[in-house]
Scaffold this motif. Sequence first.
Motif, PDB file in Angstrom:
ATOM      1  N   LEU A 141       0.814  -1.211   0.000  1.00  0.00           N
ATOM      2  CA  LEU A 141       0.000   0.000   0.000  1.00  0.00           C
ATOM      3  C   LEU A 141       0.850   1.265   0.000  1.00  0.00           C
ATOM      4  O   LEU A 141       0.568   2.210  -0.715  1.00  0.00           O
ATOM      5  CB  LEU A 141      -0.920   0.006   1.231  1.00  0.00           C
ATOM      6  CG  LEU A 141      -2.037  -1.024   1.225  1.00  0.00           C
ATOM      7  CD1 LEU A 141      -2.840  -0.934   2.503  1.00  0.00           C
ATOM      8  CD2 LEU A 141      -2.946  -0.797   0.028  1.00  0.00           C
ATOM      9  N   TRP A 142       1.904   1.294   0.843  1.00  0.00           N
ATOM     10  CA  TRP A 142       2.646   2.544   0.993  1.00  0.00           C
ATOM     11  C   TRP A 142       4.154   2.373   0.842  1.00  0.00           C
ATOM     12  O   TRP A 142       4.922   3.158   1.388  1.00  0.00           O
ATOM     13  CB  TRP A 142       2.314   3.208   2.331  1.00  0.00           C
ATOM     14  CG  TRP A 142       0.882   3.532   2.400  1.00  0.00           C
ATOM     15  CD1 TRP A 142       0.208   4.395   1.597  1.00  0.00           C
ATOM     16  CD2 TRP A 142      -0.090   2.998   3.296  1.00  0.00           C
ATOM     17  NE1 TRP A 142      -1.122   4.427   1.919  1.00  0.00           N
ATOM     18  CE2 TRP A 142      -1.333   3.587   2.972  1.00  0.00           C
ATOM     19  CE3 TRP A 142      -0.050   2.088   4.345  1.00  0.00           C
ATOM     20  CZ2 TRP A 142      -2.493   3.286   3.637  1.00  0.00           C
ATOM     21  CZ3 TRP A 142      -1.215   1.807   5.022  1.00  0.00           C
ATOM     22  CH2 TRP A 142      -2.420   2.392   4.663  1.00  0.00           C
ATOM     23  N   GLY A 143       4.583   1.318   0.169  1.00  0.00           N
ATOM     24  CA  GLY A 143       6.002   1.172  -0.142  1.00  0.00           C
ATOM     25  C   GLY A 143       6.894   1.141   1.084  1.00  0.00           C
ATOM     26  O   GLY A 143       6.543   0.564   2.108  1.00  0.00           O
ATOM     27  N   PHE A 144       8.052   1.759   0.951  1.00  0.00           N
ATOM     28  CA  PHE A 144       9.021   1.750   2.047  1.00  0.00           C
ATOM     29  C   PHE A 144       8.466   2.390   3.309  1.00  0.00           C
ATOM     30  O   PHE A 144       8.803   1.979   4.417  1.00  0.00           O
ATOM     31  CB  PHE A 144      10.286   2.504   1.636  1.00  0.00           C
ATOM     32  CG  PHE A 144      11.188   1.698   0.758  1.00  0.00           C
ATOM     33  CD1 PHE A 144      11.000   0.341   0.623  1.00  0.00           C
ATOM     34  CD2 PHE A 144      12.235   2.296   0.084  1.00  0.00           C
ATOM     35  CE1 PHE A 144      11.826  -0.416  -0.180  1.00  0.00           C
ATOM     36  CE2 PHE A 144      13.070   1.551  -0.725  1.00  0.00           C
ATOM     37  CZ  PHE A 144      12.868   0.200  -0.861  1.00  0.00           C
ATOM     38  N   VAL A 188       9.476  13.081   2.944  1.00  0.00           N
ATOM     39  CA  VAL A 188       8.767  11.998   2.273  1.00  0.00           C
ATOM     40  C   VAL A 188       8.153  12.503   0.983  1.00  0.00           C
ATOM     41  O   VAL A 188       8.247  11.862  -0.073  1.00  0.00           O
ATOM     42  CB  VAL A 188       7.685  11.404   3.199  1.00  0.00           C
ATOM     43  CG1 VAL A 188       6.855  10.384   2.454  1.00  0.00           C
ATOM     44  CG2 VAL A 188       8.323  10.770   4.403  1.00  0.00           C
ATOM     45  N   GLN A 189       7.560  13.702   1.055  1.00  0.00           N
ATOM     46  CA  GLN A 189       6.879  14.209  -0.147  1.00  0.00           C
ATOM     47  C   GLN A 189       7.871  14.554  -1.239  1.00  0.00           C
ATOM     48  O   GLN A 189       7.573  14.393  -2.418  1.00  0.00           O
ATOM     49  CB  GLN A 189       6.025  15.416   0.224  1.00  0.00           C
ATOM     50  CG  GLN A 189       4.754  14.965   0.937  1.00  0.00           C
ATOM     51  CD  GLN A 189       3.967  16.117   1.470  1.00  0.00           C
ATOM     52  OE1 GLN A 189       4.519  17.184   1.714  1.00  0.00           O
ATOM     53  NE2 GLN A 189       2.690  15.904   1.695  1.00  0.00           N
ATOM     54  N   VAL A 190       9.058  15.026  -0.858  1.00  0.00           N
ATOM     55  CA  VAL A 190      10.019  15.405  -1.890  1.00  0.00           C
ATOM     56  C   VAL A 190      10.698  14.173  -2.484  1.00  0.00           C
ATOM     57  O   VAL A 190      10.859  14.055  -3.690  1.00  0.00           O
ATOM     58  CB  VAL A 190      11.062  16.377  -1.312  1.00  0.00           C
ATOM     59  CG1 VAL A 190      12.212  16.564  -2.287  1.00  0.00           C
ATOM     60  CG2 VAL A 190      10.412  17.697  -1.001  1.00  0.00           C
ATOM     61  N   PHE A 191      11.052  13.218  -1.622  1.00  0.00           N
ATOM     62  CA  PHE A 191      11.880  12.116  -2.110  1.00  0.00           C
ATOM     63  C   PHE A 191      11.084  10.896  -2.569  1.00  0.00           C
ATOM     64  O   PHE A 191      11.469  10.235  -3.508  1.00  0.00           O
ATOM     65  CB  PHE A 191      12.868  11.666  -1.029  1.00  0.00           C
ATOM     66  CG  PHE A 191      14.101  12.508  -0.981  1.00  0.00           C
ATOM     67  CD1 PHE A 191      15.238  12.146  -1.685  1.00  0.00           C
ATOM     68  CD2 PHE A 191      14.121  13.683  -0.272  1.00  0.00           C
ATOM     69  CE1 PHE A 191      16.363  12.927  -1.651  1.00  0.00           C
ATOM     70  CE2 PHE A 191      15.254  14.469  -0.231  1.00  0.00           C
ATOM     71  CZ  PHE A 191      16.378  14.088  -0.930  1.00  0.00           C
ATOM     72  N   ILE A 192      10.019  10.545  -1.877  1.00  0.00           N
ATOM     73  CA  ILE A 192       9.362   9.277  -2.201  1.00  0.00           C
ATOM     74  C   ILE A 192       7.980   9.455  -2.805  1.00  0.00           C
ATOM     75  O   ILE A 192       7.735   9.042  -3.933  1.00  0.00           O
ATOM     76  CB  ILE A 192       9.263   8.369  -0.953  1.00  0.00           C
ATOM     77  CG1 ILE A 192      10.617   8.255  -0.264  1.00  0.00           C
ATOM     78  CG2 ILE A 192       8.829   6.977  -1.377  1.00  0.00           C
ATOM     79  CD1 ILE A 192      10.617   7.309   0.892  1.00  0.00           C
ATOM     80  N   PHE A 193       7.075  10.033  -2.049  1.00  0.00           N
ATOM     81  CA  PHE A 193       5.692  10.092  -2.510  1.00  0.00           C
ATOM     82  C   PHE A 193       5.223  11.540  -2.617  1.00  0.00           C
ATOM     83  O   PHE A 193       4.692  12.080  -1.642  1.00  0.00           O
ATOM     84  CB  PHE A 193       4.764   9.335  -1.558  1.00  0.00           C
ATOM     85  CG  PHE A 193       5.000   7.867  -1.522  1.00  0.00           C
ATOM     86  CD1 PHE A 193       4.833   7.101  -2.661  1.00  0.00           C
ATOM     87  CD2 PHE A 193       5.378   7.244  -0.344  1.00  0.00           C
ATOM     88  CE1 PHE A 193       5.047   5.736  -2.625  1.00  0.00           C
ATOM     89  CE2 PHE A 193       5.592   5.885  -0.303  1.00  0.00           C
ATOM     90  CZ  PHE A 193       5.433   5.134  -1.442  1.00  0.00           C
ATOM     91  N   GLN A 231       2.708  12.680  -3.993  1.00  0.00           N
ATOM     92  CA  GLN A 231       1.256  12.806  -3.947  1.00  0.00           C
ATOM     93  C   GLN A 231       0.670  12.511  -2.576  1.00  0.00           C
ATOM     94  O   GLN A 231      -0.490  12.769  -2.327  1.00  0.00           O
ATOM     95  CB  GLN A 231       0.610  11.838  -4.955  1.00  0.00           C
ATOM     96  CG  GLN A 231       1.082  11.994  -6.379  1.00  0.00           C
ATOM     97  CD  GLN A 231       0.681  13.332  -6.956  1.00  0.00           C
ATOM     98  OE1 GLN A 231      -0.402  13.819  -6.671  1.00  0.00           O
ATOM     99  NE2 GLN A 231       1.562  13.943  -7.739  1.00  0.00           N
ATOM    100  N   MET A 232       1.474  11.929  -1.709  1.00  0.00           N
ATOM    101  CA  MET A 232       0.901  11.486  -0.435  1.00  0.00           C
ATOM    102  C   MET A 232       0.463  12.682   0.409  1.00  0.00           C
ATOM    103  O   MET A 232       1.177  13.667   0.522  1.00  0.00           O
ATOM    104  CB  MET A 232       1.933  10.648   0.315  1.00  0.00           C
ATOM    105  CG  MET A 232       1.314   9.716   1.330  1.00  0.00           C
ATOM    106  SD  MET A 232       2.585   8.768   2.164  1.00  0.00           S
ATOM    107  CE  MET A 232       2.182   7.120   1.636  1.00  0.00           C
ATOM    108  N   GLN A 233      -0.705  12.565   0.982  1.00  0.00           N
ATOM    109  CA  GLN A 233      -1.250  13.662   1.785  1.00  0.00           C
ATOM    110  C   GLN A 233      -0.450  13.835   3.082  1.00  0.00           C
ATOM    111  O   GLN A 233      -0.068  12.862   3.718  1.00  0.00           O
ATOM    112  CB  GLN A 233      -2.703  13.355   2.158  1.00  0.00           C
ATOM    113  CG  GLN A 233      -3.640  13.307   0.984  1.00  0.00           C
ATOM    114  CD  GLN A 233      -3.853  14.681   0.386  1.00  0.00           C
ATOM    115  OE1 GLN A 233      -4.023  15.647   1.118  1.00  0.00           O
ATOM    116  NE2 GLN A 233      -3.806  14.775  -0.939  1.00  0.00           N
TER     117      GLN A 233
END
Lengths: 502, 370
Positions: free
Chosen positions: A423-426, B115-120, B122-124
């Motif tokens: 669902l949310w990877g690492f 987290v928002q810059v490197f991985i996701f 779009q994640m809220q």
Amino acid sequence: MRRRSKKTSKQSYFPCEIEKLEKDLKDGFFKSSADFTVKKFEHENKRIFIAFLNYMVEKDQIFKHITEVILQSNTEWDTKALENNIPISGSETRESVKDIGLDMLKGYVAIYIENDDACVTYPVPQLKERQPERAETESLIFGPKISFTESIQTNLNIIHWRLDNPSLVTEKFIIGNEIPSEVRLIYLKDIADDENINEMRNRLNKLQTDDVLESSVLTQYVEDNSYSIFPQLYVTELPDRFCYELKEGKLGVIVDKSSSAIIAPTNFFSFFESTEDLYTRWNMGSFIRLMRLVAMFLSITLTPLYVAALTFHYEIIPTALLVSLGHSRSRVPFPPLLEALILEFLIELIREAGARLPTKVGQTMGIVGGIVVGQAVVQAGFTSNILIIIVALSALASFTVPSYLMGSAIRIIRFPLIIMAGLWGFIGLFYSYAFILIHVLKQKSLKRPYFVPIYPFRPKDIDNSIFRIPFLKSNYRAYSNMPKKIKRFEEPSRQKKEDIDE
Amino acid sequence: MHKQLMISKDKQIRAAYLFIVLHTMQVGVGIAGYPRLVFMEARQDSWISIIVTGLILHLVIACMVFVLRTYEKQDLAGILHTIFGSIIGKSIAVIFVIYFYLLFFSVIVNYIEFVQVFIFPQMQSWFIGLLLLSLVWYAVLGGIRVAVGASVVFFLSTIWMMGLLRKPITFIESRHYFPVFDTAISDIFSGVLISSYTFLGFELLWVIFPFINDKKRVNRYSQLAMTFTVLMYLTITMVVIGYFSPTQLEQKVWPLLTLFKVLSFPFFERFDLLAVAIWMIIVLPNLILLGWMVTFTCKRVSDWKQKHCLVALIILTLILVWIFEDREFVNQLTDYTGKIGLGLGFIFPFLLLPFAMRHRMKRKKNHAKN
């Protein structure tokens, strides 16, 4: 119950006619059981009544030591004479039908001489038990193979022979209000910590249940947190492990009718120890112990990592690997999460089916499931080859844990981990790791910290849990067990170190 | 409020843990961007700034331990109450609660940004916040022992990442270190000021002190922790300065995370992705201990239950994370927190020093009288 029995003893049931006693016992207490056997005879003008449950007693003993003795003598018998002249030990004088009946359920024979004040019961139990056999669930390559049996007498016998130390204490408890079972709390008084003993004693005393069933059920009654998936008390079927832990200052509990024993308190890492690590040389033992810990980590890491990488983080896969991965996944129509769940589920199915089937069929099952189905699954394009390798590796890794309960716990927490990774990877993966670590940190075993020796950090205990050092060098017991005697033995006198050629 | 805290034996912890706990409190989101910030001010002489900051830190810790020792078995709230009386003492304590909360909040928004810059991308924000906060909730419910335990275990499971610097070290250009001693004293000083946010976290000592079992060793282990942190920061900063050219470094917001990009293993490329995820494990001790600090001090000030404070903390943070989402705000918040920290973290202990000395004098006099 107690109140009623008191009442009857006040009114005093005896003396009575033999026929009345027989009727009360047979129809009243035993509800006209077909196994209720009575022998009545007259000797020297006295009518004598002998009753027992057919298959619960050793009939040879009754004939040899009771009937014969009574018939061959010329004296007149009464209760006192019975107690003095019958050569079986452990007699009880009972004055109510209920007490007699309860005794008979435990394999006693009841003797009553008409118009006497009391009835005498003798224990002549016939207990069908199997001989101690090779350990099945915790099998060893090296070292003693004997395992506990279902009889508490045999188990106590084995333990006493191994621990012939005068400070060995076995406290008796009777637990269960419908089916009372004997439970023994065993420890070495000179070594085990009093606080631990009191805690365990309190928990056993407080326990209210209808039936203990088995020692692993007892652990679920007395453990600290019933909601955790991780076992908090070690259940073993190996007497040598049991006795070793007792000697280290832990407590043991054995339950009648159960072929395994409980060790308490237990920390997380002792589930990864096997007595075999002690029997092999220290460097081998250390290697194998560390390998099991690594295996546990791999077991909960590999599949989730695969799912996380293929779902969200393609960037981390090196180019060379990416080609073969892409090739093997090109025919798979499912997202990695579903693919991994299907395969993990399949492996669990094979394991469970193999465990339920008889041994011979089980092996065939393993081969069919493992090789044939595995091959077919890949060819049908259900999963990729690489995932098969990963899932098989993590399943293998989870079976290296000596404790079956801990191994199952690890296999089960893999599923939420895979889902989180899908669902949310690492982020989901490390969230789960952090959660598991915090969870383990919060657990206690018999009010002692569960994650010792990492936290509370006890560097001196690490050689007793995570790896091993030569026996002559590790002459201290683990501090975390709080043993009364911390030293196993005095350290050997140092030999003077010689120069190279002297 | 009871000024004296009675801590039961099973809640106490050994002083040796302070080494790890204080260190993990200091290391967190700050270090990822710190080398650039200090380099912008002090250029190639950043190491002087760091060492000066380290020396100041040692002084601050010595001062804090002195004050805490004077009022045995009291935490910050209790000490303030003793010195300033009920009303002023409580209001200062409330300021500290707000300050601790600011630290907590700035850590969480900074990590969300990673987290928002490197991985996701779009994640809220609120969702990442929810993940972190649920762990904080679960850990703080276990009390101080679990909070300390989490920091110990997480420290042990992340300290190996220092070894990852080995690879970037091989790429160091030695000319990036020159010229030395070229920076004005005032710039070095502003380098010291800018370091404050990164080194904050040692305020935990104010709150955790009553829980320490062997109080005599507190000073030793706290000072050791400071030395360790300073050395770690010095190493990281020197590697980063040597690795990036000055112009490059000025453009990288998180040079440390960028540094991990060069790492690759036969089975693993782009280590920075994993590094950001592992950073959660580095950040969590911060959050858990700060969460514990906020709720515990809150309980001491207000007589609410710690459980209720914890729930309030989590709901409040969730709402705030949901409202404030942009990068500008995070930057400003971090700056402000650093500035407030300079006052409340570094300078405040010295303000308490005279009171503590007077208290000791009085006690001595009383002893002499008796």
